[in-house]
Write an enzyme that holds these catalytic residues in place. Structure first.
Site, short mmCIF file in Angstrom:
data_model
loop_
_atom_site.label_atom_id
_atom_site.label_comp_id
_atom_site.label_asym_id
_atom_site.label_seq_id
_atom_site.Cartn_x
_atom_site.Cartn_y
_atom_site.Cartn_z
N ASP A 157 9.48 4.23 13.22
CA ASP A 157 10.10 3.11 13.92
C ASP A 157 11.51 2.78 13.43
O ASP A 157 12.49 2.92 14.16
CB ASP A 157 9.17 1.88 13.95
N ASP A 181 0.86 -1.18 0.00
CA ASP A 181 0.00 0.00 0.00
C ASP A 181 0.90 1.23 0.00
O ASP A 181 2.11 1.13 0.15
CB ASP A 181 -0.92 0.01 1.22
N ASP A 189 1.68 5.03 1.54
CA ASP A 189 1.44 5.98 2.62
C ASP A 189 1.99 7.34 2.22
O ASP A 189 3.05 7.44 1.61
CB ASP A 189 2.14 5.51 3.90
P1 ATP Z 1 3.80 -2.69 5.26
O1 ATP Z 1 2.78 -1.68 4.75
O2 ATP Z 1 4.61 -3.33 4.23
O3 ATP Z 1 3.19 -3.63 6.22
P2 ATP Z 1 4.84 -0.37 6.55
O4 ATP Z 1 6.19 -0.08 7.12
O5 ATP Z 1 4.37 0.53 5.46
O6 ATP Z 1 4.87 -1.87 6.13
P3 ATP Z 1 2.52 0.58 7.94
O7 ATP Z 1 1.80 0.00 9.08
O8 ATP Z 1 1.82 0.79 6.66
O9 ATP Z 1 3.79 -0.35 7.73
O10 ATP Z 1 3.14 1.96 8.48
C1 ATP Z 1 3.58 2.98 7.61
C2 ATP Z 1 4.76 3.72 8.24
O11 ATP Z 1 4.36 4.33 9.46
C3 ATP Z 1 5.93 2.85 8.63
O12 ATP Z 1 6.78 2.61 7.54
C4 ATP Z 1 6.60 3.66 9.71
O13 ATP Z 1 7.36 4.71 9.17
C5 ATP Z 1 5.40 4.27 10.43
N1 ATP Z 1 4.97 3.43 11.55
C6 ATP Z 1 4.04 2.44 11.53
N2 ATP Z 1 3.86 1.89 12.73
C7 ATP Z 1 4.68 2.55 13.56
C8 ATP Z 1 4.96 2.46 14.96
N3 ATP Z 1 4.33 1.56 15.72
N4 ATP Z 1 5.87 3.31 15.48
C9 ATP Z 1 6.48 4.22 14.71
N5 ATP Z 1 6.28 4.36 13.40
C10 ATP Z 1 5.40 3.54 12.82
MG MG Z 2 2.37 0.62 4.54
#
Ligand code: ATP
Ligand code: MG
Length: 421
Positions: free
Chosen positions: A139, A57, A59
């Site tokens: 994170d 996805d 962001d």
């Molecule tokens: P994927 O979408 O592949 O599962 P992602 O890293 O994009 O991985 P998301 O949950 O979509 O995960 O989160 C988007 C972004 O938001 C992350 O890449 C990170 O920068 C931030 N993020 C998400 N969760 C946290 C958290 N618990 N603490 C700090 N930052 C976070």
């Molecule tokens: Mg994501």
């Protein structure tokens, strides 16, 4: 807003395949920029694009507040409380738009209502900030890269490109503090390490096990969401090994702290199905995880009433106990209950219940579960074979097989109640 923080590294020589970027995500970035808000793609999509993977996805991070985003996209929805974001729908895609945030320290009394921590755990995270502050509250370093589609450059405040190059997953800041603030980061560390085949940076790794207990403070619904992602990541087997390695199984699944071959087989089969783009459900893994416990629970119950009632009672009890840590949504709980219940009907092969079983909406899943059990020497291989074959037959042939199950015609008796399929 004035920028006072550190300057990012600007990287123009990267390998992002521009044609893989969602048109919708770019449209969202462009619209917000046209309204004069600083806006970028961020997070998992930038990370995955740089690694040559297909993002799950997209962001978007912006200087616009959720209300301001809604002015630009009137039909967008503001969601979340702990962490407010905006869902912008473009065609069939949903783009998640989040406002730049800053992390504020425990002694920072400003904006108390919008940022709240209890015992070091962040329970509200809605203090907005600049892009550099936003980078540091994320994170992992590889999750804090910003992509500017207008000039095709990546902005890096945290040496994320370096870690990406060496395939290292590194928490930003002090790992102990960062896990305590939000223990879900532990599960994210494990999921991303498995999914990306990265190495955990030393301190990011050693802080995991000591922080494990803090997963108990995470709301059970959020734990389910994260574990669901972990199980459905296509790398569930590897992720599960890591959960075990850091002693997290006894915290998350106290009823199944010893894994079985059946669990490993269920994880493996889920990973394979994802690789083959077949449908999967976390219920299958949950059913395997709790199977042993369900059986002892069933055996411990007194036999009164019909077996189905007893099975459902046992299933309810086991699931209720597991719910104390992880909220299993109703539809998944019913799935698990049905898969368990069908095991005994598959084993019994009562001629009268063959058809209802074949037509049961959970037959496929229950049959797959039986196959794993057969491979695990829990049921005789001939039984699984029989159920495999009957599915390949036409109705007449099926009837022959079913009749062959009962060599002597039993005296017909009226059944008091119709069997529930
Ligand atoms: P994927 O979408 O592949 O599962 P992602 O890293 O994009 O991985 P998301 O949950 O979509 O995960 O989160 C988007 C972004 O938001 C992350 O890449 C990170 O920068 C931030 N993020 C998400 N969760 C946290 C958290 N618990 N603490 C700090 N930052 C976070
Ligand atoms: Mg994501």
């Amino acid at each position: 807003r004035n920028r006072t923080g550190p300057l990012p590294r600007r990287i123009a020589s990267h390998k992002i395949p521009v044609n893989r970027i969602s048109r919708s995500a770019i449209r969202v970035v462009e619209s917000l920029r046209k309204a004069n808000y600083e806006t970028y793609l961020v997070g998992g999509c930038v990370r995955d694009l740089l690694l040559g993977l297909v993002p799950k996805d997209f962001d978007v991070a912006t200087s616009a507040t959720p209300e301001e985003v809604k002015k630009v996209f009137p039909r967008a929805r503001i969601i979340g409380r702990r962490f407010r974001i905006v869902h912008v729908r473009v065609g069939r895609e949903i783009i998640e738009v989040s406002t730049f945030r800053k992390q504020i320290g425990p002694n920072d009394a400003s904006n108390y209502n919008e940022h709240e921590a209890r015992d070091g755990v962040i329970v509200r995270d809605n203090v907005y900030g600049n892009i550099d502050e936003d980078a540091f509250r994320r994170d992992f370093t590889v999750n804090a890269l910003y992509y500017d589609p207008a000039n095709n450059t990546v902005l890096d405040f945290v040496k994320g490109m370096q870690d990406l190059g060496s395939r290292t997953l590194r928490l930003i800041g002090n790992p102990k503090v960062r896990y305590q603030e939000d223990p879900v980061r532990i599960l994210r560390a494990i999921r991303l390490t498995a999914k990306l085949d990265f190495t955990l940076e030393k301190n990011t790794e050693t802080a995991i096990a000591p922080a494990g207990e803090s997963l108990n403070v995470v709301p059970s619904a959020r734990l389910f969401d994260e574990l669901n992602k972990l199980f459905m990541s296509g790398k569930a087997e590897r992720a599960f090994e890591l959960l075990q390695k850091f002693n997290l199984l006894e915290i998350l699944f106290p009823l199944s702290s010893k894994t079985t071959d059946l669990v490993t087989a269920a994880l493996h089969s889920t990973d394979q199905r994802i690789a083959q783009e077949k449908p999967v459900t976390p219920g299958f893994i949950i059913a395997a995880l709790l199977w042993n416990h369900y059986q002892s629970q069933y055996n411990a119950l007194p036999t009164i009433g019909n077996p189905q009632e007893k099975q459902f009672d046992a299933a309810r009890a086991v699931i209720r106990e597991q719910q104390q840590t992880i909220a299993i949504p109703k539809r998944h709980a019913f799935f698990v209950r049905d898969v368990w219940h069908l095991q005994s009907r598959l084993e019994r092969r009562n001629p009268r219940s063959i058809r209802p079983v074949l037509e049961h909406r959970r037959f496929r899943a229950a049959y797959d579960f039986l196959l794993l059990r057969a491979r695990n020497a829990e049921v005789e291989p001939g039984l699984a074979q029989w159920w495999t074959e009957i599915q390949t037959l036409n109705p007449t042939e099926q009837q022959e097989q079913i009749s062959a199950l009962s060599p002597q015609k039993k005296k017909r008796r009226r059944r008091p109640k119709r069997e529930n399929a």
